[in-house]
Design a protein around this motif. Structure first.
Motif, mmCIF file in Angstrom:
data_model
loop_
_atom_site.group_PDB
_atom_site.id
_atom_site.type_symbol
_atom_site.label_atom_id
_atom_site.label_comp_id
_atom_site.label_asym_id
_atom_site.label_seq_id
_atom_site.Cartn_x
_atom_site.Cartn_y
_atom_site.Cartn_z
ATOM 1 N N ARG A 39 0.795 -1.230 -0.166
ATOM 2 C CA ARG A 39 0.059 0.160 0.035
ATOM 3 C C ARG A 39 0.889 1.239 0.006
ATOM 4 N NH1 ARG A 39 -3.089 -1.956 3.951
ATOM 5 N NH2 ARG A 39 -2.376 -0.265 5.449
ATOM 6 N N ARG A 40 2.134 1.376 0.698
ATOM 7 C CA ARG A 40 2.839 2.375 0.801
ATOM 8 C C ARG A 40 3.425 2.507 -0.452
ATOM 9 N NH1 ARG A 40 8.175 2.575 4.912
ATOM 10 N NH2 ARG A 40 8.706 4.685 4.537
ATOM 11 N N HIS A 41 4.051 1.475 -1.051
ATOM 12 C CA HIS A 41 5.087 1.439 -2.301
ATOM 13 C C HIS A 41 4.699 1.187 -3.381
ATOM 14 C CE1 HIS A 41 8.461 2.323 0.661
ATOM 15 N NE2 HIS A 41 8.084 1.266 1.289
ATOM 16 N N LEU A 42 3.562 0.436 -3.603
ATOM 17 C CA LEU A 42 3.013 -0.136 -4.760
ATOM 18 C C LEU A 42 1.363 0.007 -4.820
ATOM 19 C CD1 LEU A 42 3.529 -1.241 -7.729
ATOM 20 C CD2 LEU A 42 3.732 -3.409 -6.693
ATOM 21 N N ALA A 47 -1.929 -4.844 -9.133
ATOM 22 C CA ALA A 47 -0.895 -5.756 -8.367
ATOM 23 C C ALA A 47 -1.787 -6.333 -7.034
ATOM 24 C CB ALA A 47 0.066 -4.807 -7.759
ATOM 25 N N PHE A 48 -2.677 -5.394 -6.379
ATOM 26 C CA PHE A 48 -3.426 -6.170 -5.304
ATOM 27 C C PHE A 48 -4.277 -7.228 -5.841
ATOM 28 C CE2 PHE A 48 -2.998 -3.955 -1.094
ATOM 29 C CZ PHE A 48 -1.933 -3.108 -1.450
ATOM 30 N N SER A 49 -5.184 -6.749 -6.714
ATOM 31 C CA SER A 49 -5.847 -7.989 -7.165
ATOM 32 C C SER A 49 -5.377 -9.306 -7.741
ATOM 33 C CB SER A 49 -7.163 -7.483 -8.118
ATOM 34 O OG SER A 49 -6.384 -6.850 -9.246
ATOM 35 N N ASP A 50 -4.264 -8.940 -8.215
ATOM 36 C CA ASP A 50 -3.680 -10.299 -8.815
ATOM 37 C C ASP A 50 -3.049 -10.976 -7.658
ATOM 38 O OD1 ASP A 50 -2.327 -11.898 -10.912
ATOM 39 O OD2 ASP A 50 -0.391 -11.049 -10.133
ATOM 40 N N GLY A 55 -3.012 -15.464 -4.099
ATOM 41 C CA GLY A 55 -3.093 -15.855 -2.696
ATOM 42 C C GLY A 55 -4.340 -17.135 -2.368
ATOM 43 N N GLU A 56 -5.345 -16.699 -2.977
ATOM 44 C CA GLU A 56 -6.767 -17.538 -3.025
ATOM 45 C C GLU A 56 -6.322 -19.080 -3.535
ATOM 46 O OE1 GLU A 56 -8.848 -16.069 -1.092
ATOM 47 O OE2 GLU A 56 -10.042 -17.906 -0.818
ATOM 48 N N TRP A 119 9.086 -0.840 -9.477
ATOM 49 C CA TRP A 119 8.668 -1.694 -8.325
ATOM 50 C C TRP A 119 8.439 -3.249 -8.744
ATOM 51 C CZ3 TRP A 119 9.396 -0.165 -3.382
ATOM 52 C CH2 TRP A 119 9.656 1.042 -3.358
ATOM 53 N N SER A 120 8.680 -3.366 -10.175
ATOM 54 C CA SER A 120 8.327 -4.887 -10.764
ATOM 55 C C SER A 120 9.111 -5.818 -10.031
ATOM 56 C CB SER A 120 8.860 -4.754 -12.301
ATOM 57 O OG SER A 120 8.287 -3.665 -12.946
ATOM 58 N N ARG A 121 10.206 -5.745 -9.547
ATOM 59 C CA ARG A 121 11.036 -6.733 -8.599
ATOM 60 C C ARG A 121 10.209 -7.090 -7.445
ATOM 61 N NH1 ARG A 121 13.950 -10.708 -11.103
ATOM 62 N NH2 ARG A 121 15.531 -9.928 -12.474
ATOM 63 N N VAL A 122 9.826 -5.713 -6.709
ATOM 64 C CA VAL A 122 9.093 -6.039 -5.390
ATOM 65 C C VAL A 122 7.602 -6.694 -5.657
ATOM 66 C CG1 VAL A 122 7.377 -4.666 -3.843
ATOM 67 C CG2 VAL A 122 10.027 -4.299 -4.238
ATOM 68 N N TYR A 123 7.103 -6.475 -6.768
ATOM 69 C CA TYR A 123 5.852 -7.237 -7.177
ATOM 70 C C TYR A 123 6.142 -8.676 -7.511
ATOM 71 C CZ TYR A 123 1.762 -8.507 -10.158
ATOM 72 O OH TYR A 123 1.084 -9.423 -10.687
ATOM 73 N N GLN A 124 6.965 -8.860 -8.270
ATOM 74 C CA GLN A 124 7.615 -10.147 -8.536
ATOM 75 C C GLN A 124 7.571 -11.172 -6.994
ATOM 76 O OE1 GLN A 124 11.359 -10.821 -10.011
ATOM 77 N NE2 GLN A 124 10.888 -13.068 -10.793
#
Ligand code: UCC
Ligand code: FAD
Length: 583
Positions: A39-42, A47-50, A55-56, A119-124
């Motif tokens: 929430r802070r950085h990305l 990204a959240f919905s993916d 996670g589900e 922020w792609s690496r953080v997401y990955q």
């Protein structure tokens, strides 16, 4: 008779109580720090919905496949029924599903598509963090695949590796390749320079044939590998040491008879953990290969791969801690002892809270490294970022690897006897954690890599470290609840600066003895600063503040504590040896 329960052979009466089992819930929704950090950085919805959907899927589907990988380990079939040598490594259907899933979910591709810029690496890595403990160790081939793509990208996307690169980074399962990383030989996995005997024999077309024996090769069902060998000159001679090593690319393929080209699989390793994944000994018997690096630049060229795989390792370590905490806290709401639920026993909650603090620290430290990697790859990195990335990669790997074993071990205990029982799936977490401090560089070897990074940069990596750690504290100067933590980190930074100055005046050998404690100090202080910085963010919670305070109760600078006790003095090394060999 029957109704009265008098049947002579009736089922044994084992009582009516059955413990509710711990439940794995969506690991993204269960992780307040991960969601807060993003929430802070990305804060992008995509990204959240993916991550939420993934996670589900991890909780409801993929975790079961991971278990299937564990109970159906790979096996090696040397010969076909008619006696022909085939060397088939037979893996479970679940392992193959993991491969398809990894491509579809972009678990490597995200790092190269760079849809989220820096922020792609953080997401990955957030995705891999959710996936890792359920992946049946599929994160191991993904780490090496990512590392190989990074090496190829840095060398340039031309023949013969352009096709490989597109396959390593695709989202199409039918095209997706994984890569191996074959560095270790019988004489040395740490000391690759002395240990590598594999020779590369030049061919007339400019390619090579490799002959040697690779002692550990993980995820050996890979489609290709990067490996090290010594080029033979016309007389058959090679150059010894690091200067004789070059980097090679080889494909794992079969001839029409189904036989591996230039490879024999000697045997599969019988391992403590990581049993889901094949690790083999390979005889390279004329493996066709292409040289990717300049001659003698093999180690420096594979260093890009080491950076990536060490970051993956750190992610897996933080993820293992997170998983055991998630399961333990769920179990504490279901298990009763001494008349109340475990969650209502303060001492049990203290134990879990300590595990949570370690997990949070590990997460922030690793994500910091991912952040820096993302900046470097998107061309945003300053010199300071580059120095920090070089220093913090081994620091994060060595520290989180050790933390994972400690936290997962404590986690198993929080299930009582059930934590020791195989088919709960819990012991596998501990077995798999144990490897994290061994492969990709042991704790000592990485501590020495920290020293190497300091020496090669003439101390600039430390300068970057002090500058950035102090800047992380800047926002906390007026936040009174954090004052004890800020004081502790500031004090530890001063102690560390003093240590560095004194160490520079000491004889060779002093720093080597201090290397592990120095690396731990770098990890603990920086992590403290990250926890404080995160707790100052406007969206932070009171738990974020509390975690920072608790972390800073550690001895943040053990290298200064031990220096004061004379632990690295010249007399120490012979005394240590005498103690070890005392009979
Ligand atoms: O274990 C393995 C795979 C396991 C499965 C994958 C799991 C991934 C995680 C999954 C989670 C579930 S593969 C094997 C991994 N093996 C290692 O990590 C080797 C450990 N040993 C070391 O790290 C050593 O320090 C060496 C081999 C890298 C270096 O030894 P040397 O021979 O003493 O090296 P030098 O002479 O100091 O360095 C040679 C060159 C120098 O550059 P130049 O030639 O330009 O002067 C160094 O600056 O390599 C450069 N270099 C580095 N550069 C060395 N280390 C680094 C580094 N870390 N970063 C950048
Ligand atoms: P050694 O180098 O013999 O180390 C023994 C001990 O000595 C360690 O405690 C080490 O810290 C210490 N030590 C060594 N040098 C120093 C020093 N200078 N100062 C202080 N202490 C020191 N390798 C691959 O290349 N590819 C793979 O796919 C792969 N998969 C693996 C899978 C598994 C399950 C395992 C367990 C290993 C795998 N490895 C792989 C090998 C792994 O990378 C090496 O085992 C590791 O790097 C250590 O090397 P070594 O076994 O030679 O130990």
């Amino acid at each position: 008779w029957e109704a009265a329960g008098y049947l002579p052979f009736s089922r044994a009466k084992i009582g009516s109580f059955f413990q509710e089992t711990p439940v794995l819930k969506n690991p993204f929704l269960e992780d307040a720090l991960l969601r807060g950090y993003l929430r802070r950085h990305l804060p992008q919805e995509a990204a959240f919905s993916d991550l939420c959907a993934f996670g589900e899927r991890v909780a409801n589907e993929v975790d079961g496949w991971g278990r299937e990988c564990e109970v159906t380990p790979p096996r090696l079939v040397h010969f076909d029924p008619w006696g022909r040598r085939v060397d088939h490594i037979v893996t479970s259907p679940a392992w193959k599903r993991m491969k398809d899933l990894s491509a579809q979910e972009g678990l490597v591709a995200i790092g190269y598509e760079r849809s989220f810029g820096e922020w792609s690496r953080v997401y990955q890595m957030s995705k891999l963090y959710i996936f890792s403990p359920s992946s049946g160790l599929y994160t191991c081939p993904l780490a090496m695949t990512d590392g190989a793509a990074k090496v190829i990208q840095s060398i340039g996307l031309s023949w013969p590796v352009d096709e490989a690169y597109s396959r390593l980074t695709t989202r199409q399962p039918e095209r997706f390749w994984t890569s191996g990383q074959w560095m270790t030989e019988r004489q040395g996995g740490s000391d690759v320079a002395s240990g590598t005997e594999t020779v590369a024999v030049p061919q007339t077309d400019g390619s090579y044939k490799l002959h040697g024996f690779k002692w550990f090769t993980s995820a050996t069902d890979a489609d290709m590998a990067l490996t090290l060998a010594r080029v033979q000159d016309r007389t058959g001679a090679t150059t010894p040491g690091s200067r004789g090593l070059s980097l090679f690319y080889g494909e794992v393929s079969r001839d029409e008879g189904g036989r591996l080209k230039g490879i024999e699989v000697q045997r599969l390793k019988d391992k403590l953990g990581t049993r889901q994944m094949p690790t083999a000994e390979l005889l390279l018997d004329g493996l066709p290969a292409h040289r990717l690096s300049e001659e003698g630049k093999g180690v420096a060229s594979i260093a890009n791969m080491l950076t990536i795989t060490r970051i993956h390792n750190s992610i897996s370590a933080a993820a293992a801690m997170r998983r055991v905490v998630q399961l333990a806290r769920d179990y504490a709401t279901r298990r009763t002892a001494f008349g109340k639920l475990l969650k209502d026993h303060p001492l049990h909650m203290q134990t879990l809270a300590r595990m949570e603090v370690e997990t949070r620290g590990a997460f922030l430290l690793v994500m910091e490294v991912c952040r820096l990697l993302g900046r470097e790859e998107s061309g945003m990195a300053t010199q300071l970022d580059a120095h920090l990335l070089r220093l913090l990669t081994p620091v994060a790997k060595l520290y989180t690897g050790k933390q994972a074993v400690a936290v997962v071990s404590e986690g198993l205990e929080s299930f009582g006897g059930q934590g020791y029982i195989e088919d709960t799936g819990l012991p596998g977490l501990l077995r798999d954690a144990q490897v994290l401090s061994i492969w990709e560089g042991t704790t000592n070897v990485l501590s020495l890599d920290v020293l190497r990074s300091v020496a090669r940069s003439s101390g600039m990596v430390l300068h970057a470290y002090f500058t950035h750690a102090k800047s992380l504290l800047a926002g906390a100067s007026n936040v009174s609840p954090l004052a004890p933590a800020v004081k502790a980190v500031n004090g530890a930074l001063s102690e560390l600066e003093d240590f560095v100055q004194i160490a520079a005046t000491r004889a060779t050998g002093y720093l080597e003895l201090a290397a592990r404690d120095l690396a731990y100090s770098l990890a603990r202080i920086y992590t403290g600063a990250l926890l404080i910085d995160h707790a100052c963010w406007k969206g932070a919670s009171s738990s974020d503040t509390y975690a920072a305070l608790r972390w800073c109760e550690h001895d943040l600078c053990p290298v200064a504590t031990k220096q004061a006790r004379g632990c690295y003095d010249l007399s120490t090394a012979p005394l240590d040896a005498a103690l070890v060999y005392d009979r």
